[in-house]
Design a protein around this motif. Sequence first.
Motif, PDB file in Angstrom:
ATOM      1  N   VAL A  39      -9.971  -5.874  -7.326  1.00 44.51           N
ATOM      2  CA  VAL A  39     -10.387  -4.940  -6.286  1.00 44.51           C
ATOM      3  C   VAL A  39     -11.593  -5.463  -5.518  1.00 44.51           C
ATOM      4  N   HIS A  64     -10.365  -5.210  -1.916  1.00 43.25           N
ATOM      5  CA  HIS A  64      -9.485  -4.101  -1.556  1.00 43.25           C
ATOM      6  C   HIS A  64      -9.945  -3.480  -0.230  1.00 43.25           C
ATOM      7  N   GLU A  94      -6.361  -7.847  -4.440  1.00 41.94           N
ATOM      8  CA  GLU A  94      -5.512  -7.294  -3.429  1.00 41.94           C
ATOM      9  C   GLU A  94      -6.292  -7.015  -2.145  1.00 41.94           C
ATOM     10  N   HIS A 129      -2.015  -4.550  -0.217  1.00 41.79           N
ATOM     11  CA  HIS A 129      -2.076  -3.088  -0.293  1.00 41.79           C
ATOM     12  C   HIS A 129      -1.893  -2.572   1.128  1.00 41.79           C
TER      13      HIS A 129
END
Length: 260
Positions: A39, A64, A94, A129
């Motif tokens: 993240v 993220h 991500e 994402h």
Amino acid sequence: MPLVDTHVHLNFDTFEADLDQVAQQWRDAGVVHLVHSCVEPAEFPRIQSIADRFPEISLSVGLHPLDVAQWTDATATQIAQCADSDPRVVAIGELGLDFYKDSNRTQQVTALTAQLQIARDRNLPIIVHCRDAAEDMRQIFQQFFDRHGPVNGVMHCWSGTPEETDWFLELGFYISFSGIATFKSAVQVHESVRSVPSDRLLIETDCPFLAPVPKRGKRNQPAFVRHVADRVAELRSTSTETIANQTAANAQRLFGFKKL
């Protein structure tokens, strides 16, 4: 029957007390490889320590979209250095866009584009994402690819429409389905599960989130990827063994694992 869980977050506190037991459960369920997503780069040392304990874990590193308020040029350098420092890093991410929970489009696009370049420079795939942002994501990817060349990757925990699924397949992406595919109400996800070509299909848990039926409401864990495989097989009118073998081979091809 080998299973690969292509998206986990085992560094979260919910796994701290019983991670060894959780690992035994995923091994008992036939999970032979996992990709541990990231993240924010500050997590990376903790993620590395988990991979030190469980050699079937590969790593990613990235930021993220909901954490892009912390983005600076130094963040890009940190992600690049982490990727270069450990051969277990198989992806950047991500990363992505999330306009469902946040509206800071400029910051999100800046962080996304910089991470695309990091991945492109290293010939690494990306873990994407995307929530309420498919059209913007498609345009950004297309513009980047036209200018710099394509980047391979996976649309993770995918819940887009069949039309949106086609967009990202056309751009060369793999599509990964999570426990959402087991939810009765997820009709458009079921349609996408049926439409993705066999050589672009992946499965994941995104644990500890989104536990699949029949474990819904519990802490999700990698062993539960078997339930995702079962439902994907049902939707595609094939066997769980076929889905397991296909998705394991696809994961190995995308992320460059050694022989499973």
